[in-house]
Design an enzyme around this catalytic site. Sequence first.
Site, mmCIF file in Angstrom:
data_model
loop_
_atom_site.group_PDB
_atom_site.id
_atom_site.type_symbol
_atom_site.label_atom_id
_atom_site.label_comp_id
_atom_site.label_asym_id
_atom_site.label_seq_id
_atom_site.Cartn_x
_atom_site.Cartn_y
_atom_site.Cartn_z
ATOM 1 N N SER A 98 5.711 4.294 1.589
ATOM 2 C CA SER A 98 6.915 3.603 2.028
ATOM 3 C C SER A 98 7.269 4.075 3.444
ATOM 4 C CB SER A 98 8.062 3.884 1.059
ATOM 5 O OG SER A 98 8.304 5.268 1.007
ATOM 6 N N ASP A 141 18.300 -3.135 7.017
ATOM 7 C CA ASP A 141 17.242 -3.920 7.661
ATOM 8 C C ASP A 141 17.786 -5.208 8.284
ATOM 9 O OD1 ASP A 141 14.806 -2.615 7.712
ATOM 10 O OD2 ASP A 141 14.376 -3.065 5.611
ATOM 11 N N GLU A 151 10.880 -10.416 3.690
ATOM 12 C CA GLU A 151 10.396 -9.052 3.460
ATOM 13 C C GLU A 151 10.655 -8.632 2.015
ATOM 14 O OE1 GLU A 151 12.336 -6.155 5.994
ATOM 15 O OE2 GLU A 151 11.482 -4.501 4.846
ATOM 16 N N THR A 158 -6.055 1.511 2.773
ATOM 17 C CA THR A 158 -5.788 0.100 3.084
ATOM 18 C C THR A 158 -6.578 -0.801 2.133
ATOM 19 O OG1 THR A 158 -5.345 0.592 5.394
ATOM 20 C CG2 THR A 158 -5.999 -1.668 4.883
ATOM 21 N N LYS A 167 -14.515 -3.318 9.896
ATOM 22 C CA LYS A 167 -14.743 -2.768 8.556
ATOM 23 C C LYS A 167 -13.581 -3.149 7.630
ATOM 24 C CE LYS A 167 -15.395 1.725 6.308
ATOM 25 N NZ LYS A 167 -15.373 3.175 6.579
ATOM 26 N N ASP A 177 1.897 3.953 16.770
ATOM 27 C CA ASP A 177 3.265 4.442 16.975
ATOM 28 C C ASP A 177 3.704 4.163 18.403
ATOM 29 O OD1 ASP A 177 3.089 5.287 14.440
ATOM 30 O OD2 ASP A 177 3.177 7.442 14.864
ATOM 31 N N CYS A 228 37.102 1.965 13.223
ATOM 32 C CA CYS A 228 37.611 1.792 11.861
ATOM 33 C C CYS A 228 38.378 3.033 11.402
ATOM 34 C CB CYS A 228 36.474 1.401 10.916
ATOM 35 S SG CYS A 228 37.094 0.438 9.532
ATOM 36 N N HIS A 282 34.233 -3.215 13.438
ATOM 37 C CA HIS A 282 32.959 -2.535 13.694
ATOM 38 C C HIS A 282 32.160 -3.254 14.780
ATOM 39 C CE1 HIS A 282 33.040 0.339 10.332
ATOM 40 N NE2 HIS A 282 33.751 -0.587 9.710
ATOM 41 N N GLU A 295 29.759 -2.210 16.425
ATOM 42 C CA GLU A 295 28.335 -1.847 16.429
ATOM 43 C C GLU A 295 27.437 -2.907 15.788
ATOM 44 O OE1 GLU A 295 30.731 -0.410 14.661
ATOM 45 O OE2 GLU A 295 30.039 0.365 12.724
#
Length: 545
Positions: free
Chosen positions: A13, A71, A140, A191, A223, A240, A380, A516, A518
């Site tokens: 995960s 997400d 997702e 994989t 492969k 990354d 807030c 909020h 943000e």
Amino acid sequence: MTHFIFVTGGVVSSLGKGISAASVAALLEARGLSVTMVKMDPYINVDPGTMSPFQHGEVFVTEDGAETDLDLGYYERFLRRAKMTKLNNFTSGRVYQDVLNKERRGDYLGGTVQVIPHITDNIKARVLRAGEGYDVAIVEIGGTVGDIESLPFMESVRQLMVELGDKHSMLMHLTLLPYVRSAAELKTKPTQHSVKELLSIGIQPDILICRTEHDVDADTTRKIALFTNVQARAVIVCKDAKTIYQIPRNFSEQNVDDLICERFGFHDLPEADLSDWDQVCEALFNPEYTVRVAMVGKYIELPDAYKSVNEALLHAGIQNRVKVQIDYVDAEGLESQDISVLSTADAILVPGGFGERGTEGKMAAIRYAREQGIPFLGICLGMQLAVIEYARNVAGMPEASSTEFNRSTKYPLIGLITEWMDERGELQQRHAESDLGGTMRLGAQKSELVAGTKTREVYGKAEITERHRHRYEMNDRFIEPLAEAGMVVSGYSADQHLVETIEIPNHPWFIAVQFHPEFTSSPRDGHPLFARFIEAAKKQYQNTK
Ligand code: GLN
């Protein structure tokens, strides 16, 4: 007809499925397509609204007031044209609750109620509905392939792919290529196994996104392709990145968008213009210097609890060409500890929160910011505490509090609307007009900013729309005494005239807001409050260094 891209994850995960999915969405949007996103969460909680930010990270609030998985915050930050709604996130718990309610109502006429087809039909209907009206919906599936919990979702995806057909559906699977140092090699076996796991439930992936810390050579991708039945050009390497905002460019260089457009028959689309994403990365990689923001909160062990605030500060750094370093300061610690831990801060932020824990420490930080002239932004609970701090230490109400922590306070500066209406005998009348219980004020609402205030100058307009998630409000009978003591209410909610924003004049930058901000900041567009807050932090930095 909507085209669906399902996104699953394998091996481990936390591979960043949401970010990969959102990056593909951004890339397709840059090709001129309308794209929306959906997140299906396999847990049994009915919604993330009551889940602990310690365990689960922030609760992201949508425009229409849904309390969703964080997400969805990524989805909105990557997309410009689609806004998430309550249709875009649902849990297993929600699905089961729906089916069980129907069963109790007798809708199934005593028939046997089963995972297939009743649960799967409910999931499928939700997915199709969320995608309506868009060229592409990216869906997702939370969790990792092979989890018991996500099986009904996987089965629903399998069925949907058969029903929608190849021209309208695809599956993108994320895996990890671990590097084994003793062999000096990237390993493809996990994989292969996770694709096998997918195949065993009848799903063949069309695109593989391989997460890795190292470069991957063409032999390795060939492969992987060979063993997984995926075209070699559809084996995408996701090494990354220095910032997640590079990923749309990375995917575009590997032609992920062409792959999808060919499959779905989208011809003659313009090339993707990713120059705005390139600018975001360029600014992130070349800051002039670093400013430090002390974030005084309760959930400092898990920075994901303030994901959107962290992001909004990062975006404000992009706009101001500085790196924003966030120093997490434990509010409870400040109650006993010397306040001098704040002395390195160029600005102080107190974010939202629930409950009494840490509130005295937060108020100590607010007082420090106010007295030392350090730029301050309260969000807030952060605004509520700024009001209480001012009442206690400036306006001569030492017992000022919020009824959230002190039900019998003589000075209920912050309370439930119902409480102060009760106080005035207005409650019964108001109840007859509308339903006002102790419920959460949730989602986007309009506020009006007062002419001549700093807050209005920051936004550059009189009417704004921001998202809310709170039960308590500033009690309006204290507006006057606080105004006399120098605090300015700079914004009111358009419908109920509740206090939305406050500021303190004769201070370099002190603004606190009940909503909020943000949740609506994005890397490409930022948010005026955060941008101007960091601008003030820059000034503070320049004055003190
Ligand atoms: N606990 C406060 C309220 O419910 C503030 C909530 C928040 O900061 N999101 O009003």
